[in-house]
Motif scaffolding. Sequence first.
Motif: not given
Length: 222
Positions: A130-158
């Motif tokens: 039931k939880c509403w998921v807001t994904v605010s994709p952080k692309i090419n940030m200092r930490g070097g983390y990649k955006i996950l396909s599973t996160a994008m698929a779960r997003a109710n809004e971007i």
Amino acid sequence: MNYKINELFETIQGEGSFTGQPSIFIRLQGCPVGCSWCDTKHTWDISVDDQVTPASMLTKTEETSHWANFSPKDILALVNEKKFNAKHIVITGGEPCMVDLTPLCQLFEQQGYSTQIETSGTYEIITTDKCWVTVSPKINMRGGYKILSTAMARANEIKHPVATDQHIDELKALLAEHKVKDTAIYLQPISQKKRATDLAIATCIANNWRLSVQVHKYIGIE
């Protein structure tokens, strides 16, 4: 399970689909993503030296890196004690999806609250259906983390922060890569600057996207 809480307060949601909704914000400590424009950098590091008692955390009068452990039941009890009227919970950070949010969201949903998570999309999102998921994709940030396909698929809004055309191009490439469909897309100007706002407005019109303007900053509330 305990959560490292930096802040807990009642206010108005100022971003995305729930703009204007009275909300209880639960801000978690910890985030390695490293966004240069982050306005909550005090939540990045988790240091044992910054751990305080729950009572001390609740009496903070300024932004600090101090945090305290709370169980879901502790958080619910605190919300009841403070007699908050809002029935919408926003779990943010920091990066809240560094931990399993299911117990926290489940408890509040059982009490009649709606729940929302604001995440960078760089961690697996573990929560209730039931939880509403807001994904605010952080692309090419200092930490070097990649955006996950599973996160994008779960997003109710971007909800994508923008300041330049490069940010628009990065978002379009991300949407194409993950084949996102039927998800609300919001552009959010960084720092409320006119150039970024004008760019966001023009791009929203051109792509039939939506604008998020961080209303809380314009009206001067937390």
